[in-house]
Design a protein around this motif. Structure first.
Motif, mmCIF file in Angstrom:
data_model
loop_
_atom_site.group_PDB
_atom_site.id
_atom_site.type_symbol
_atom_site.label_atom_id
_atom_site.label_comp_id
_atom_site.label_asym_id
_atom_site.label_seq_id
_atom_site.Cartn_x
_atom_site.Cartn_y
_atom_site.Cartn_z
ATOM 1 N N ALA A 93 0.830 -1.205 0.000
ATOM 2 C CA ALA A 93 0.000 0.000 0.000
ATOM 3 C C ALA A 93 0.865 1.254 0.000
ATOM 4 C CB ALA A 93 -0.927 -0.008 1.217
ATOM 5 N N THR A 94 1.936 1.235 0.765
ATOM 6 C CA THR A 94 2.840 2.382 0.820
ATOM 7 C C THR A 94 3.519 2.597 -0.525
ATOM 8 O OG1 THR A 94 3.194 1.959 3.176
ATOM 9 C CG2 THR A 94 4.780 3.397 2.082
ATOM 10 N N GLU A 95 3.903 1.513 -1.182
ATOM 11 C CA GLU A 95 4.489 1.613 -2.514
ATOM 12 C C GLU A 95 3.488 2.160 -3.521
ATOM 13 O OE1 GLU A 95 5.899 -2.365 -3.131
ATOM 14 O OE2 GLU A 95 7.675 -2.070 -1.883
ATOM 15 N N LYS A 96 2.240 1.729 -3.432
ATOM 16 C CA LYS A 96 1.202 2.219 -4.347
ATOM 17 C C LYS A 96 0.927 3.700 -4.107
ATOM 18 C CE LYS A 96 -0.775 0.840 -7.232
ATOM 19 N NZ LYS A 96 -0.585 1.094 -8.701
ATOM 20 N N LEU A 97 0.864 4.117 -2.857
ATOM 21 C CA LEU A 97 0.684 5.532 -2.527
ATOM 22 C C LEU A 97 1.832 6.356 -3.102
ATOM 23 C CD1 LEU A 97 -0.626 7.910 -0.943
ATOM 24 C CD2 LEU A 97 0.721 7.141 1.044
ATOM 25 N N THR A 98 3.050 5.888 -2.890
ATOM 26 C CA THR A 98 4.229 6.606 -3.374
ATOM 27 C C THR A 98 4.227 6.703 -4.893
ATOM 28 O OG1 THR A 98 5.488 5.863 -1.446
ATOM 29 C CG2 THR A 98 6.758 6.620 -3.339
ATOM 30 N N GLN A 99 3.907 5.598 -5.555
ATOM 31 C CA GLN A 99 3.850 5.576 -7.016
ATOM 32 C C GLN A 99 2.800 6.564 -7.528
ATOM 33 O OE1 GLN A 99 2.301 1.891 -8.575
ATOM 34 N NE2 GLN A 99 3.196 2.213 -10.594
ATOM 35 N N THR A 100 1.657 6.595 -6.889
ATOM 36 C CA THR A 100 0.583 7.498 -7.292
ATOM 37 C C THR A 100 1.046 8.951 -7.224
ATOM 38 O OG1 THR A 100 -1.111 5.945 -6.523
ATOM 39 C CG2 THR A 100 -1.782 8.248 -6.764
ATOM 40 N N ILE A 101 1.662 9.322 -6.122
ATOM 41 C CA ILE A 101 2.132 10.695 -5.934
ATOM 42 C C ILE A 101 3.256 11.023 -6.916
ATOM 43 C CG2 ILE A 101 3.298 12.252 -4.319
ATOM 44 C CD1 ILE A 101 0.289 11.831 -3.707
ATOM 45 N N GLN A 102 4.192 10.106 -7.094
ATOM 46 C CA GLN A 102 5.329 10.353 -7.987
ATOM 47 C C GLN A 102 4.897 10.499 -9.445
ATOM 48 O OE1 GLN A 102 7.928 7.059 -6.830
ATOM 49 N NE2 GLN A 102 9.282 8.507 -5.771
ATOM 50 N N GLN A 103 3.758 9.909 -9.799
ATOM 51 C CA GLN A 103 3.254 10.016 -11.170
ATOM 52 C C GLN A 103 2.363 11.246 -11.356
ATOM 53 O OE1 GLN A 103 1.445 6.165 -11.872
ATOM 54 N NE2 GLN A 103 3.413 5.216 -12.333
ATOM 55 N N GLY A 104 2.296 12.098 -10.331
ATOM 56 C CA GLY A 104 1.514 13.314 -10.433
ATOM 57 C C GLY A 104 0.014 13.101 -10.333
ATOM 58 N N LYS A 105 -0.389 11.985 -9.771
ATOM 59 C CA LYS A 105 -1.808 11.675 -9.590
ATOM 60 C C LYS A 105 -2.230 12.074 -8.180
ATOM 61 C CE LYS A 105 -2.123 9.859 -13.677
ATOM 62 N NZ LYS A 105 -2.951 10.464 -14.734
ATOM 63 N N LYS A 106 -3.507 11.894 -7.875
ATOM 64 C CA LYS A 106 -4.034 12.324 -6.578
ATOM 65 C C LYS A 106 -4.637 11.163 -5.803
ATOM 66 C CE LYS A 106 -8.376 13.967 -8.609
ATOM 67 N NZ LYS A 106 -7.981 13.559 -9.968
ATOM 68 N N VAL A 107 -4.848 11.437 -4.515
ATOM 69 C CA VAL A 107 -5.436 10.467 -3.604
ATOM 70 C C VAL A 107 -6.805 10.971 -3.174
ATOM 71 C CG1 VAL A 107 -5.170 9.264 -1.399
ATOM 72 C CG2 VAL A 107 -3.139 9.848 -2.763
ATOM 73 N N LEU A 108 -7.812 10.135 -3.324
ATOM 74 C CA LEU A 108 -9.148 10.399 -2.791
ATOM 75 C C LEU A 108 -9.336 9.470 -1.596
ATOM 76 C CD1 LEU A 108 -11.197 10.381 -6.133
ATOM 77 C CD2 LEU A 108 -10.097 12.329 -5.019
ATOM 78 N N ALA A 109 -9.989 9.955 -0.556
ATOM 79 C CA ALA A 109 -10.216 9.116 0.628
ATOM 80 C C ALA A 109 -11.635 9.319 1.132
ATOM 81 C CB ALA A 109 -9.210 9.449 1.726
ATOM 82 N N CYS A 110 -12.227 8.256 1.664
ATOM 83 C CA CYS A 110 -13.595 8.373 2.185
ATOM 84 C C CYS A 110 -13.833 7.366 3.296
ATOM 85 C CB CYS A 110 -14.617 8.189 1.071
ATOM 86 S SG CYS A 110 -14.619 6.549 0.296
ATOM 87 N N GLY A 111 -14.815 7.683 4.123
ATOM 88 C CA GLY A 111 -15.249 6.825 5.206
ATOM 89 C C GLY A 111 -16.379 7.513 5.954
ATOM 90 N N ASN A 112 -16.985 6.813 6.881
ATOM 91 C CA ASN A 112 -18.107 7.325 7.665
ATOM 92 C C ASN A 112 -17.736 7.366 9.149
ATOM 93 O OD1 ASN A 112 -20.361 7.312 5.547
ATOM 94 N ND2 ASN A 112 -19.594 5.218 5.419
ATOM 95 N N GLY A 113 -18.227 8.369 9.859
ATOM 96 C CA GLY A 113 -17.997 8.443 11.299
ATOM 97 C C GLY A 113 -16.527 8.554 11.636
ATOM 98 N N GLY A 114 -16.030 7.652 12.488
ATOM 99 C CA GLY A 114 -14.613 7.652 12.832
ATOM 100 C C GLY A 114 -13.741 7.429 11.609
ATOM 101 N N SER A 115 -14.230 6.659 10.651
ATOM 102 C CA SER A 115 -13.480 6.438 9.415
ATOM 103 C C SER A 115 -13.427 7.701 8.564
ATOM 104 C CB SER A 115 -14.094 5.285 8.615
ATOM 105 O OG SER A 115 -14.027 4.088 9.353
#
Length: 196
Positions: A32-54
C-alpha cells in the motif's frame, strides 16, 4: 470491575491487536505504501472516504498529504470526500446517502488516481459504491477494514490492496487504521525526503 482494571484491559487488548496486525498486515502495508508513493510520484491524486470515525481518519490522512506529516515538504494532492457539507447534503438529498462518495469519485477521479476507502465493517454501502466507480474509472483502491473484511472481500480486485485489521471491535480497528495511515505517510516521506 474497577476502573483501573478496565483501563488495563484496554491497553492489553490494544497491544494484542497491534501484534496481530503487525503479523498479518506488514506485507500488504508495504504494498500500500508503494502504491501511494507511485501514485504521488506520477503526479496523480489520492481520494479518501469513510463514515464516522473512518471519515475522521480519511480527513486526517489527507491533511497529512496536503499539509505535512513529520517533516516539511511540498503539498501532495489529496481530497477527503467526506468533508464538503454542500456536496454531501445535496447528493444525499437528491440521490441518497449511498451515492455521496460515488458521485465525487465519478466527478473527480481519473485513471491512475488512488482511492483510500475506509470501512471498519467492510459493509458501508456508500464506500462500496465508491469502490465500484473507482474500478470503472481506472483507480486503484486501498481498502481499510476489520471484522473479517465484510463485502469488501467480494468486490476488491487483485490489483487493489486490502488492509483488514484482524479484530472485531470497532475501537480497536480504528486505532489500528490510524497507525496504518501514519505508517503509509512515513514511508511516502522517506521516499520523497530521504530515509532519516
Amino acid at each position: 470491575m474497577d476502573l483501573l482494571t478496565r483501563i488495563s484491559m484496554h491497553f492489553e487488548d490494544n497491544a494484542k491487536a497491534l501484534q496481530l496486525s503487525a503479523e498479518a498486515l506488514s506485507t500488504p502495508l508495504a504494498q500500500a505504501t508503494e502504491k501511494l508513493t507511485q501514485t504521488i510520484q506520477q503526479g496523480k491524486k489520492v481520494l479518501a472516504c469513510g463514515n464516522g470515525g473512518s471519515a475522521a481518519d480519511a480527513q486526517h490522512f489527507i491533511a497529512e498529504l496536503v499539509g505535512r506529516f513529520e517533516r516539511d515538504r511540498m503539498p501532495l494532492a489529496g481530497i477527503a470526500l467526506n468533508t464538503d457539507t454542500s456536496i454531501l447534503t445535496a447528493v444525499g438529498n437528491d440521490y441518497g446517502f449511498d451515492d455521496v462518495f460515488e458521485r465525487q469519485v465519478r466527478a473527480l477521479g481519473q485513471a491512475g488516481d488512488l482511492l483510500v476507502a475506509i470501512s471498519t465493517s467492510g459493509h458501508s454501502p456508500n464506500v462500496i459504491k465508491a469502490i465500484h466507480t473507482a474500478h470503472q474509472k481506472g483507480l486503484t483502491v486501498i481498502a481499510l477494514s476489520g471484522k473479517g473484511g465484510g463485502a469488501l472481500n467480494d468486490i476488491l480486485k487483485p490489483s487493489d490492496i486490502h488492509l483488514c485489521v484482524p479484530h472485531n471491535r470497532t475501537m480497536r480497528i480504528q486505532e489500528i487504521h490510524i497507525l496504518l495511515l501514519h505508517i503509509m505517510c512515513d514511508g511516502l516521506d522517506a521516499v520523497i525526503l530521504g530515509d532519516n
